[in-house]
Design an enzyme around this catalytic site. Structure first.
Site: not given
Length: 571
Positions: A143, A209, A428
């Site tokens: 990502r 990641k 988040c």
């Protein structure tokens, strides 16, 4: 021994014809606002998730209506750097197609919410017209590659940024599906012409990641990521990187087989070797990651199951040469440097505090409008931080007075004049759009911070930096398991409370209370904060104090994370 059954997503990828699936057909079906279940999984590789507004579910269910489906789009911003023109286009798209806000994520990406299916293709196409893209922003691939946006050694930022962007480009999937579906590219008729030289037909077992950090700042949280490169600078020159592997935050409530894990630093590579190392780490995970159980499919479990030494040996085998020994480095914090900071070549950088990374206008704080006006005159760039904040970077001496005037006009001049706790907070998105969320996060943390700031004022700690993070579910997108105070949604209005993480992101926290009511958190933490104010050692961080004072024990890797110390010891 019987062959183990592959996880369901493996079959979806195999059948997808390199991520095409039936996405094109699904987009054309306007009888519903949703996509098929298989295509929902494939859409992630293209940078978008299907969601629905959970606040509206009861009313729509009552009237026998379909859920209020919409899509989240994530825009990759490798290294977190965007031009003023890209900012203006992102702002326009937020108004035209999304819910009027821009979310700055904890991985230096832009995020839109509330895009309906009929606008999905056009939005992604116009993102690409702005020289950005969404491919591989989600899904079982590498990502967005993160990079320290404002290193203390700003002279090497250009180098580490280029390496981050080169790695991102190199690991981008090669399938033409993205161009065919979203950009009306020419379709390749023969599947034999399709090649994924790094990923293969089934890509990776799970998401991957990567971060690049420049000590002493660990603002990208290297130990929470699959693969990281820690810059080693000698005599002002970037000579290479320490390589860390096997970090990750996600877990599942009630499952001790899942847990957050800190990465292991396994070796050193030169600047020239970094891209090759990134490719080969991905390939080792491709070949040895668990494809039978998705909850056990991240690189952290591959490293944990086989051991860091095994992984290093296997990586060296794939590389055809050996990584060098780890070199010395020190991380001091994982926060941002707020306010004006001198850059290079006479230019300056300004970091603004953005609560929860949500860029929007309110009646009392027209921040989004102010940033739009700044983008119209700015001759430098914008940098997204891993802490959901925004840097107006490379401001020329000629433009600084104009920008300062706009900051004053739109109320942003003193955005960073907040408590040390608030400046080191992350949340988040959670409710109402995240389908995994069990509790609030972004909408709740600001008010909880206000409650805790009352305690900090009483204790004389308003300006002391303490890291605090909240997520609505255990997947840990805001990296709560390495913060000094962490909250993880367990049920509506209730959280698992964690204490004792490392101020520089170098240590896991430990559970202090399970499924604890949010309205009682202030009452729970007040005595600890006052105790810290009275009895801390000189320079002692809050997380370190929580361990020394016996509130929690230091957390080890693996399943130890789930162990709770006895209530008597907590007291």
């Amino acid at each position: 021994m019987a062959e183990q059954k592959l996880a369901a997503n493996e079959g979806i990828k195999i059948r997808s014809n390199y991520l095409r699936g039936t996405i094109k057909e699904g987009l054309a079906d306007l009888s519903t606002g949703s996509m098929s279940e298989d295509d929902q999984q494939l859409l992630k590789f293209h940078g978008t998730y299907q969601q629905d507004d959970r606040d509206l579910r009861p009313a729509r269910r009552k009237h026998k209506l379909e859920k209020a489906y919409s899509f989240m789009i994530r825009i990759r911003v490798p290294g977190g750097v965007a031009t003023p023109e890209q900012w203006l286009e992102t702002d326009r798209l937020a108004t035209q197609f999304a819910n009027g806000t821009i979310k700055l994520t904890t991985r230096q990406a832009f995020q839109f919410h509330g895009i309906i299916k009929s606008n999905l293709k056009r939005t992604i196409a116009e993102i690409n017209q702005a020289a950005m893209d969404t491919i591989a922003a989600c899904g079982d691939v590498n990502r967005n590659v993160m990079c320290n946006p404002n290193p203390y050694l700003s002279s090497i930022h250009g180098e580490v940024l280029k390496i981050s962007q080169d790695i991102s480009n190199h690991l981008t999937p090669q399938t033409r599906a993205y161009h065919e579906i979203w950009l009306d590219g020419e379709k390749v008729e023969s599947s034999e012409d399709v090649v994924e030289p790094i990923y293969g037909k089934t890509y990776l077992p799970r998401k991957f990641k990567i971060t690049v950090a420049v000590p002493p700042s660990n603002d990208v949280d290297v130990f929470a990521n699959c693969l990281s490169f820690i810059a080693i600078v000698e005599s002002g020159k970037l000579v290479g990187f320490n390589v860390s592997v096997g970090g990750g935050m996600g877990m599942t409530h009630g499952s001790e087989e899942t847990y957050p894990r800190l990465a292991d630093v396994i070796g050193f590579c030169t600047v020239e070797q970094a891209q090759d190392v990134a490719e080969k780490v991905v390939m080792v995970q491709r070949d040895y990651g668990d494809r039978t159980e998705r909850k056990h499919a991240r690189l952290k479990y591959t490293v944990d199951d086989h051991g860091p030494d095994w992984f290093l040996a296997k990586l060296n085998e794939y590389l055809g040469y050996e990584l060098g020994p780890v070199r010395d480095y020190v991380f001091e914090d994982n926060g941002d440097r707020y306010g004006w900071v001198e850059g290079i070549n006479g230019k300056h950088n300004l970091t603004l505090f953005i609560q929860g990374g949500r860029v929007l206008d309110t009646p009392t704080y027209p921040m989004r409008t102010g940033l739009r006006e700044i983008a119209k005159i700015h001759d430098g760039d914008f940098r997204l931080t891993a802490n959901q904040n925004l840097m107006i970077a490379n401001v020329s001496p000629e433009k600084r007075p104009e920008i300062e005037k706009l900051l004053e006009q739109y109320g942003m001049k003193d955005s960073h004049l907040q408590s040390g706790l608030r400046l080191n907070s992350l949340a988040c998105v959670a409710l109402p759009t995240c389908g995994l969320s069990l509790a609030e996060a972004e909408r709740y943390l600001p008010s909880l911070l206000s409650e805790l700031e009352e305690v900090l004022e009483e204790a004389g700690l308003r300006h002391d930096a303490i890291t605090i993070r909240m997520t609505g579910c255990p997947n840990g997108c805001a990296r709560p398991y390495i913060s000094e105070i962490g909250f993880v949604g367990r049920s509506p209005g209730c959280y698992n409370v964690y204490l004792g993480g490392g101020f520089a992101g170098q240590r896991l926290s430990k559970m202090y209370r399970e499924n604890f009511p949010g309205e009682k958190i202030k009452e729970l933490l007040a005595p600890i904060i006052h105790h810290y104010a009275k009895e801390r050692n000189d320079g002692e961080r809050f997380g370190d104090f929580c361990i020394r004072a016996g509130y929690v024990a230091a957390t080890e890797q693996g399943k130890d994370f789930h162990k709770n110390i006895k209530d008597e010891a907590r007291a």
